[in-house]
Design an enzyme around this catalytic site. Structure first.
Site: not given
Ligand SMILES: Cc1cc2nc3c(=O)[nH]c(=O)nc-3n(C[C@H](O)[C@H](O)[C@H](O)COP(=O)(O)OP(=O)(O)OC[C@H]3O[C@@H](n4cnc5c(N)ncnc54)[C@H](O)[C@@H]3O)c2cc1C
Length: 382
Positions: A244-245, A367
């Site tokens: 749903q998210e 995600g």
């Molecule tokens: C405005 C905003 C609001 C948010 N709100 C929330 C919230 O309310 N609650 C919460 O918990 N989180 C929240 N987030 C966090 C968000 O869900 C994460 O930023 C996101 O899941 C990516 O994680 P990361 O930033 O650690 O990036 P990383 O996981 O470090 O990824 C960096 C890059 O590597 C790529 N990558 C990573 N793993 C793989 C793989 N297996 N295969 C290919 N590529 C890969 C990614 O796609 C990305 O391009 C928010 C983020 C933002 C910017």
């Protein structure tokens, strides 16, 4: 206005009254909220008073007990005002559903009525400074000590981070578990819990009025009764609810695309160059035709998915496709729309400038689109 097959007359009446409410209570103030970097709590309360928060919560907990079509409308109409209101949808359609689905009767009675009125603002804290995509690898721990869990760790990028009164925190109750995800649990941590504090309010590229922050837990003693569902099942719950998210992110991206197309069509008809409206250049027409086709196809796919989700079907693969494709399309539309606005598109007086900034994050949060592709691939059974 496009017609959605899962919406009946009631829904349309509801949309009209919501729109009227937003024209009075949101549109005139949105720019100020962007400057303040915050949507005031008073607006949440007004939304709650009108029944615009958590409408699907059962009546015995103060909700309206209506179908999810009403939530779709709310999210579409909030997105029309501005993407920075996404924290409200996150509350109603992402966080509160964890309490509804996994909460005990006592927990539901304690929290749900205030979530519906807006007295309780919620957040969900999965992401940490060191890990986002690799969720099973989180480091925040919750160790049982008598009647309490002792929580230590840090979360970041948390939507509604500063304002939230109740946070569903993803913790490791068993750091030694193999596989790792089996050690994950969900713990509800409330505003005044000692040991829980807020870090920085984060300065973002866009979504300026959305409150995004760091959360810190230092020997934070959380009553055992605040565990959601069973210990060790947290990852499973998350996977269940992420459908749903992600669908919600797709709904907002599709709505943003529709808004941007409309803004751009209006603009190209009114702006002249070389003695005629720029809408008369074939390049402009082809760009608009491409955007319009993407918008139509996106809407058809999305509407079908919403209907299937409302029927309770498992649409994880298709939702991952929609989240990825519709946010990619919206980003492309933002970029083409800005180009067709010329220099004015780069000026903050024009809404397209804000839309361009705000849409970028849609391919990252809930995600990343790369993670969406890994889910699609896994389920294709290659
Ligand atoms: C405005 C905003 C609001 C948010 N709100 C929330 C919230 O309310 N609650 C919460 O918990 N989180 C929240 N987030 C966090 C968000 O869900 C994460 O930023 C996101 O899941 C990516 O994680 P990361 O930033 O650690 O990036 P990383 O996981 O470090 O990824 C960096 C890059 O590597 C790529 N990558 C990573 N793993 C793989 C793989 N297996 N295969 C290919 N590529 C890969 C990614 O796609 C990305 O391009 C928010 C983020 C933002 C910017």
């Amino acid at each position: 206005m496009m017609k959605h097959p899962y919406l009946k007359e009631d829904h349309e009446i509801f949309r009209q009254s919501l729109r009227k409410f937003l024209e009075k209570e949101a549109y005139p103030f949105y720019e100020q909220w962007e400057e303040d970097r915050m949507v005031p709590r008073s607006f949440w309360r007004k939304m709650g008073e009108q029944g615009f928060l958590c409408p699907d919560v059962e009546e015995k907990y103060g909700g309206s007990g209506v179908d999810w079509g009403f939530s779709v409308i709310i999210n579409e109409e909030l997105e029309r005002v501005g993407s920075g209101l996404v924290g409200i949808g996150l509350h109603s359609d992402i966080v509160v559903p964890y309490i509804t689905a996994y909460g005990t009767e006592e927990q539901k009675q304690r929290w749900l009525p205030k979530c519906v009125t807006g007295e309780i603002m919620t957040a969900i804290a999965m992401t940490e400074p060191g890990t986002g995509s690799d969720l099973a690898n989180i480091k925040t721990t919750a160790k049982l000590d008598g009647d309490h869990y002792i929580v230590n760790g840090q979360k970041t990028f948390i939507t509604n981070g500063i304002q939230s009164d109740l946070v569903v925190v993803v913790v490791k109750t068993d750091p030694q578990a193999v596989p790792k995800h089996k050690g994950i649990s969900l713990l509800v941590i409330e505003r005044d819990n000692p040991g829980f504090s807020r870090g920085r309010k984060l300065n973002k590229v866009g979504l300026h009025c959305q409150d995004t922050a760091e959360l810190i837990f230092e020997d934070c003693r959380v009553p055992k009764e605040n565990l959601l569902g069973e210990e060790g099942r947290g990852f499973h719950y998350l996977m269940e609810k992420l459908q749903q998210e992600r669908l919600l992110v797709a709904v907002c991206a599709q709505t943003a695309s529709e808004v941007m197309l409309k803004l751009t069509m209006d603009y190209v008809k009114s702006r002249e160059a070389f003695g005629k409206p720029i809408s008369q250049f074939q390049n402009t027409q082809f760009k608009i035709a491409e955007m319009a086709a993407d918008v139509q196809m996106g809407r058809a796919f999305l509407d079908q998915l919403i209907a299937e989700h409302m029927e309770g079907q498992n649409v994880v693969t298709k939702v991952s496709m929609a989240k990825w494709k519709l946010t990619d399309i919206a980003k492309r539309i933002a970029s083409e729309s800005m180009q067709l606005h010329g220099g004015y598109g780069y000026m903050e007086e024009y809404e397209i400038a804000r839309r361009f900034r705000d849409i970028q994050v849609s391919s990252i949060y809930a995600g990343t689109n790369e993670i969406m592709k890994t889910i699609v691939v896994k389920n294709l059974g290659l």
